[in-house]
Write a protein that holds these residues in place. Structure first.
Motif, PDB file in Angstrom:
ATOM      1  N   PRO A  11     -10.841 -13.355  -4.749  1.00  0.00           N
ATOM      2  CA  PRO A  11      -9.680 -12.717  -3.746  1.00  0.00           C
ATOM      3  C   PRO A  11      -9.600 -11.345  -3.400  1.00  0.00           C
ATOM      4  N   ARG A  12      -9.289 -10.855  -2.278  1.00  0.00           N
ATOM      5  CA  ARG A  12      -9.496  -9.620  -1.310  1.00  0.00           C
ATOM      6  C   ARG A  12      -8.317  -9.270  -1.492  1.00  0.00           C
ATOM      7  N   HIS A  13      -8.618  -8.723  -1.816  1.00  0.00           N
ATOM      8  CA  HIS A  13      -7.095  -7.405  -1.601  1.00  0.00           C
ATOM      9  C   HIS A  13      -6.550  -6.766  -0.474  1.00  0.00           C
ATOM     10  N   ASP A  14      -5.920  -6.241  -0.149  1.00  0.00           N
ATOM     11  CA  ASP A  14      -6.216  -5.596   0.818  1.00  0.00           C
ATOM     12  C   ASP A  14      -4.305  -4.329   0.972  1.00  0.00           C
ATOM     13  N   TRP A  15      -5.653  -3.626   0.393  1.00  0.00           N
ATOM     14  CA  TRP A  15      -5.081  -2.744   0.110  1.00  0.00           C
ATOM     15  C   TRP A  15      -4.082  -1.693   1.257  1.00  0.00           C
ATOM     16  N   THR A  16      -3.706  -2.452   2.226  1.00  0.00           N
ATOM     17  CA  THR A  16      -3.227  -1.481   2.747  1.00  0.00           C
ATOM     18  C   THR A  16      -1.690  -1.797   3.201  1.00  0.00           C
ATOM     19  N   SER A  17      -1.459  -3.354   3.145  1.00  0.00           N
ATOM     20  CA  SER A  17       0.111  -3.954   2.344  1.00  0.00           C
ATOM     21  C   SER A  17       0.625  -3.887   1.112  1.00  0.00           C
ATOM     22  N   LEU A  18      -0.044  -2.309   0.577  1.00  0.00           N
ATOM     23  CA  LEU A  18       0.449  -2.291  -0.536  1.00  0.00           C
ATOM     24  C   LEU A  18       1.818  -1.756  -0.554  1.00  0.00           C
ATOM     25  N   PRO A  19       3.411  -2.355  -1.322  1.00  0.00           N
ATOM     26  CA  PRO A  19       4.576  -1.890  -1.301  1.00  0.00           C
ATOM     27  C   PRO A  19       4.649  -0.439  -0.807  1.00  0.00           C
ATOM     28  N   TYR A  20       5.606  -0.108  -0.173  1.00  0.00           N
ATOM     29  CA  TYR A  20       5.912   1.079  -0.040  1.00  0.00           C
ATOM     30  C   TYR A  20       6.884   2.083  -1.174  1.00  0.00           C
ATOM     31  N   ASP A  21       7.129   1.761  -2.094  1.00  0.00           N
ATOM     32  CA  ASP A  21       7.598   2.312  -3.310  1.00  0.00           C
ATOM     33  C   ASP A  21       6.261   3.039  -3.776  1.00  0.00           C
ATOM     34  N   ILE A  22       5.545   2.167  -3.881  1.00  0.00           N
ATOM     35  CA  ILE A  22       4.135   2.209  -4.242  1.00  0.00           C
ATOM     36  C   ILE A  22       3.479   4.104  -3.752  1.00  0.00           C
ATOM     37  N   ILE A  23       2.924   3.194  -2.930  1.00  0.00           N
ATOM     38  CA  ILE A  23       2.645   4.440  -1.409  1.00  0.00           C
ATOM     39  C   ILE A  23       2.996   5.722  -1.337  1.00  0.00           C
ATOM     40  N   GLY A  24       4.469   5.487  -1.880  1.00  0.00           N
ATOM     41  CA  GLY A  24       5.428   6.301  -1.807  1.00  0.00           C
ATOM     42  C   GLY A  24       5.133   8.087  -2.494  1.00  0.00           C
ATOM     43  N   CYS A  46      -4.962   4.532   6.866  1.00  0.00           N
ATOM     44  CA  CYS A  46      -4.162   3.417   7.628  1.00  0.00           C
ATOM     45  C   CYS A  46      -2.739   3.938   8.141  1.00  0.00           C
ATOM     46  N   SER A  47      -2.504   3.260   8.909  1.00  0.00           N
ATOM     47  CA  SER A  47      -0.755   3.023  10.198  1.00  0.00           C
ATOM     48  C   SER A  47      -0.103   2.941   9.224  1.00  0.00           C
ATOM     49  N   ASP A  48      -0.119   2.232   8.031  1.00  0.00           N
ATOM     50  CA  ASP A  48       0.997   1.578   6.868  1.00  0.00           C
ATOM     51  C   ASP A  48       0.936   2.560   5.950  1.00  0.00           C
ATOM     52  N   TRP A  49       0.282   3.019   5.591  1.00  0.00           N
ATOM     53  CA  TRP A  49       0.389   4.221   4.980  1.00  0.00           C
ATOM     54  C   TRP A  49       1.004   5.177   5.363  1.00  0.00           C
ATOM     55  N   ARG A  50       0.751   5.379   6.955  1.00  0.00           N
ATOM     56  CA  ARG A  50       1.376   6.941   7.432  1.00  0.00           C
ATOM     57  C   ARG A  50       2.693   6.693   7.565  1.00  0.00           C
ATOM     58  N   LYS A  51       3.389   5.157   7.747  1.00  0.00           N
ATOM     59  CA  LYS A  51       4.525   4.843   8.180  1.00  0.00           C
ATOM     60  C   LYS A  51       5.137   5.082   6.569  1.00  0.00           C
ATOM     61  N   ALA A  52       4.436   4.638   5.695  1.00  0.00           N
ATOM     62  CA  ALA A  52       4.883   4.506   3.994  1.00  0.00           C
ATOM     63  C   ALA A  52       5.395   6.111   3.649  1.00  0.00           C
ATOM     64  N   THR A  53       4.639   7.301   4.200  1.00  0.00           N
ATOM     65  CA  THR A  53       4.699   9.018   4.019  1.00  0.00           C
ATOM     66  C   THR A  53       5.377   9.206   5.212  1.00  0.00           C
ATOM     67  N   GLU A  54       5.897   8.934   6.259  1.00  0.00           N
ATOM     68  CA  GLU A  54       5.932   9.225   7.482  1.00  0.00           C
ATOM     69  C   GLU A  54       7.967  10.231   7.233  1.00  0.00           C
TER      70      GLU A  54
END
Length: 428
Positions: A11-24, A46-54
């Motif tokens: 299975p391929r792990h999509d690191w961009t879809s990690l939960p926001y709390d983990i990214i934060g 990626c844009s998801d990680w920027r949104k999680a930390t903006e």
């Protein structure tokens, strides 16, 4: 015969879809360690990680160099567009080519911000954050003479500069000229640092000087600016009558483990206290018998406190007193470091081999590299350019400078008024 069995795909792990709390939480970990470069690279994934930390921290102003302001970095080397910084708590080094260094390099703060001068006259000052690329411009021109130390405060953004001639000057982004605090050359400040939102300095007699906000009358409303700031002596000098006269002239200030420490070279008396904590609230000095797991490098220009376990070869609980090259029988004695073990009350001497009169030698060890940082004044391109234009002799030593300023008014230190400061505006 080739196998006909199918191999199951992993299975391929999509690191961009990690939960926001983990990214934060990961982003907070980078900022807590002052790993601003890692934080910037983390958000650029990626844009998801920027949104999680903006939203962390709130109301970010990315054009401000004090946003994500470095506080645990020391600029060890600068050559052309390449800078090398080291994290004093983790030991991690950071090298980067910065195109903005095509401006004139003047100096750096103890935390890692860089002071530049614009290429065109009047060479106005700029403060650069090397991790984010944000830059703030000032109206005042940068000084041409040797800059010993640089500090930056916020709300509003102000730059403080200590120079060889024995005075401290500061300005905000709206200032037309520097406001200055003058000292006699024989008792000029030997060290300046930023601590808890204020700027502190110590003179050759051990008096602690601090930036303070001028008092206002009841009902008067004055915006906080460089004009409302002055430098005042908050703690008088220590009683050092029992010390050798030569050793009473070298004091250092350094932030270590969340405290502001005053350090002076020890005397022969092992019971003598040479490390004090500066109580900025009560304005008193308190003796310190241990610095824990840290090591302090105390030099004639800067003082640095590092986490000893993160730097190979550095001994914890010690103070490394950095010495200048000395003239002995017509030749320069190699520079060295006196290592004093605080708890044991003993000392060792380390020398670095041959050195030129200017102290320009290639660092071979980490101790030597850190010692050179505390000994050397940052190279100022603007100073050399002006010196060549004015046909100045750059080989003159500090004794000639001291004789030039030995007749300075001895009535004590004072801060110039706005009118006085405007009459002595730097010309470059």
């Amino acid at each position: 015969m080739p196998s006909t069995l199918s191999t199951p795909k992993r299975p391929r792990h999509d690191w961009t879809s990690l939960p926001y709390d983990i990214i934060g939480s990961e982003a907070k970990r980078f900022l807590a360690g002052d790993d601003i470069d890692s934080y910037v690279a983390f958000r650029a994934t990626c844009s998801d990680w920027r949104k999680a930390t903006e939203d962390y921290p709130e109301k970010a102003v990315y054009a401000d160099p004090t946003h994500f302001q470095p506080s645990k970095w020391a600029l060890l080397h600068q050559r052309d567009d390449l800078v090398t910084l080291v994290n004093i708590d983790t030991g991690r080094s950071f090298c980067k080519n910065i195109s903005l260094l095509h401006k004139y390099f003047i100096g750096a703060t103890g935390g890692g911000l860089i002071l530049l001068g614009e290429l065109t006259e009047p060479h106005r000052a700029c403060v650069l954050n090397p991790f984010t690329g944000s830059i703030a411009r000032f109206k005042v021109p940068v000084p041409v003479v040797g800059v010993r130390a640089v500090a930056v405060t916020t709300a509003p953004l102000m730059v403080f500069i200590s120079v060889d001639h024995g005075h401290i000057m500061w300005a905000d982004q709206d200032s037309e000229c520097f406001k200055r605090f003058w000292c006699t050359y024989s008792n000029r400040p030997t060290c300046m640092t930023h601590f808890a939102g204020q700027v502190y300095a110590v003179d050759k007699q051990g008096s602690v000087i601090s930036s303070v906000v001028d008092s206002v009358t009841v009902g008067e409303q004055r915006p906080h600016s460089a004009q409302t700031i002055s430098m005042q002596t908050i703690i008088p000098s220590l009683d050092t009558s029992h010390l050798e006269p030569k050793r009473t002239r070298t004091y250092c200030l350094v932030e270590s483990g969340g405290d502001l420490l005053l350090v002076r070279p020890p005397c022969l008396d092992k019971n003598d206290t040479f490390v004090h904590r500066v109580d900025t609230e009560r304005k008193v000095l308190k003796p310190v018998s241990s610095i824990g797991n840290r090591a302090i490098f105390a030099g004639p220009v800067r003082c640095l406190s590092i986490e000893a376990d993160k730097f190979p070869g550095i001994i914890s609980g010690c103070i490394y007193f950095v010495m200048e090259p000395e003239m002995v029988r017509g030749d320069y004695k190699p520079p060295g470091v006196m290592v004093f073990h605080i708890t044991e009350g003993c000392q060792d001497l380390m020398t670095f081999g041959c050195a030129t009169p200017e102290g320009c030698f290639r660092p071979l060890t980490l101790v030597q590299d850190l010692a050179d940082y505390c000994r050397s004044i940052h190279y100022s391109e603007l100073f050399e350019i002006n010196a060549r234009e004015w046909a100045l002799d750059l080989s003159s030593d500090s004794e000639s400078d001291e004789s030039s300023y030995s007749e300075t008014d001895d009535e004590g230190s004072y801060s110039k008024t706005d009118d006085e400061a405007s009459s002595s505006k730097f010309e470059v």
